[in-house]
Enzyme design. Sequence first.
Site, PDB file in Angstrom:
ATOM      1  N   ASP A 146      -1.530   6.060   6.436  1.00 27.19           N
ATOM      2  CA  ASP A 146      -1.601   4.593   6.721  1.00 27.19           C
ATOM      3  C   ASP A 146      -2.218   4.976   8.491  1.00 27.19           C
ATOM      4  OD1 ASP A 146      -0.953   2.552   6.067  1.00 27.19           O
ATOM      5  OD2 ASP A 146       0.808   2.404   7.107  1.00 27.19           O
ATOM      6  N   LYS A 205       0.591  -1.306  -0.117  1.00 25.60           N
ATOM      7  CA  LYS A 205      -0.173  -0.535  -0.141  1.00 25.60           C
ATOM      8  C   LYS A 205       0.659   1.416   0.025  1.00 25.60           C
ATOM      9  CE  LYS A 205      -2.287  -1.552   4.046  1.00 25.60           C
ATOM     10  NZ  LYS A 205      -1.277  -2.608   3.673  1.00 25.60           N
ATOM     11  N   THR A 206       1.803   1.152   0.943  1.00 28.25           N
ATOM     12  CA  THR A 206       3.107   1.960   1.152  1.00 28.25           C
ATOM     13  C   THR A 206       3.642   2.660  -0.551  1.00 28.25           C
ATOM     14  OG1 THR A 206       3.264   2.142   2.979  1.00 28.25           O
ATOM     15  CG2 THR A 206       4.427   3.230   2.501  1.00 28.25           C
ATOM     16  N   ARG A 228       7.091  -8.146   1.454  1.00 26.34           N
ATOM     17  CA  ARG A 228       7.729  -7.553   2.155  1.00 26.34           C
ATOM     18  C   ARG A 228       8.129  -8.718   3.447  1.00 26.34           C
ATOM     19  NH1 ARG A 228       4.567  -3.964   6.071  1.00 26.34           N
ATOM     20  NH2 ARG A 228       5.606  -2.460   5.163  1.00 26.34           N
ATOM     21  N   THR A 287      -6.082  -1.707   6.672  1.00 27.81           N
ATOM     22  CA  THR A 287      -6.040  -2.423   7.065  1.00 27.81           C
ATOM     23  C   THR A 287      -7.515  -3.574   6.895  1.00 27.81           C
ATOM     24  OG1 THR A 287      -5.271  -2.972   9.265  1.00 27.81           O
ATOM     25  CG2 THR A 287      -3.055  -3.397   7.881  1.00 27.81           C
TER      26      THR A 287
END
Length: 359
Positions: free
Chosen positions: A123, A78-79, A231, A172
């Site tokens: 975020d 997302k980032t 990640r 999320t």
Amino acid sequence: MTENGAFFSDRPADPGILRADVRRTEDFRDGGLRPEFLKDFLGQDALKENLSVFIAAARARQDSLDHLFLIGPPGLGKTTIAQITAHELGADFKVTSAPALEKPKDLAGILSTLTERTVFFIDEIHRLRPAIEEMLYIAMEDFELDWVIGQGPAARTVRIPLPKFTLVGATTRAGMVSSPLISRFGIVQRFNFYDRGALTRILLRSASILSVRLDPDAAQKLAECSRGTPRVANRLLRRMRDFSQIAGSGRITLEIVTEGLQRLGIDSLGLERYDREILLSILRNFSGGPVGAETLAISIGESVDTLEDYYEPYLIQAGLLQRTPRGRIVTEKARTHLGFPGSGSADAQTENEDQRLLF
Ligand code: ADP
């Protein structure tokens, strides 16, 4: 490697290596691994295609992009997508997270630094405080900032114009975001867990950036155990690089990966200790379920947020856990994986599970 295969040190396994919701220092140092443009962002094809159209259209109009709402479990990009959006638009990028915005002046401080078409990323947007959310509504809709001057009866509100910017909100937990906030986003995109092929490509790309030799079969094995999450894949790759360096060859082979995963307590389905504890707790203490999230979280010593945001989405997508209106239920696949075939046998299985469960 020594003859008995013990090339690893006695360092205990990192219990949280798979925790994609925990950002580590290496995430911030991975500048080179984080894709900068859409062409380097692998996987999430539908999202990418949509976004590239919206970005191209905004560029052609020389306008800011509509506000963008990104939904998905931690570590899926997302980032990265927010940052890529700024790069593709040739615009500035500002980043914060909702918990860091304690007072309206914190948000006002950032808004007042925005320039035309800046991509402003927030975020964990489901954690915004109400007063800040109110301020954001006006900023998003009218591109103005409501600011109160003075105190008490003398207080008055002034409206300060803002440049046209793009807010990218990530969460999320879409269910925890208020509908007035969601309705102010023109574009809503959802991230899915990555399949093995996409993760393999991400791993091979990362290995080449890190100048590590990674065998194709080793990359596939790592991809299978990365919880569908880039990640996690990148983090596992770094650990395998450590293991391969100590082993001497510097090349990440299938053998290195197999032993490395075992060493880290990651099993053949890519589950770590806590995943297994969640499933085992339901099997042992609640006869396979249903059990409520709060009771389950207490039984494994984790917060409900961590259980729901991080562990459950992957366990559900891997077909090991089901969420029902009455609570969580362990599936037949999980029983088989953990060595609890059939129902009702949970009580009998207590000893030496950790050794037995792995591989
Ligand atoms: P999120 O914001 O969803 O928690 P991030 O955008 O921080 O996730 O991504 C986590 C890491 O994974 C980043 O550092 C990036 O290097 C890598 N990553 C994420 N998505 C991709 C992708 N599609 N291709 C390559 N690397 C990715």
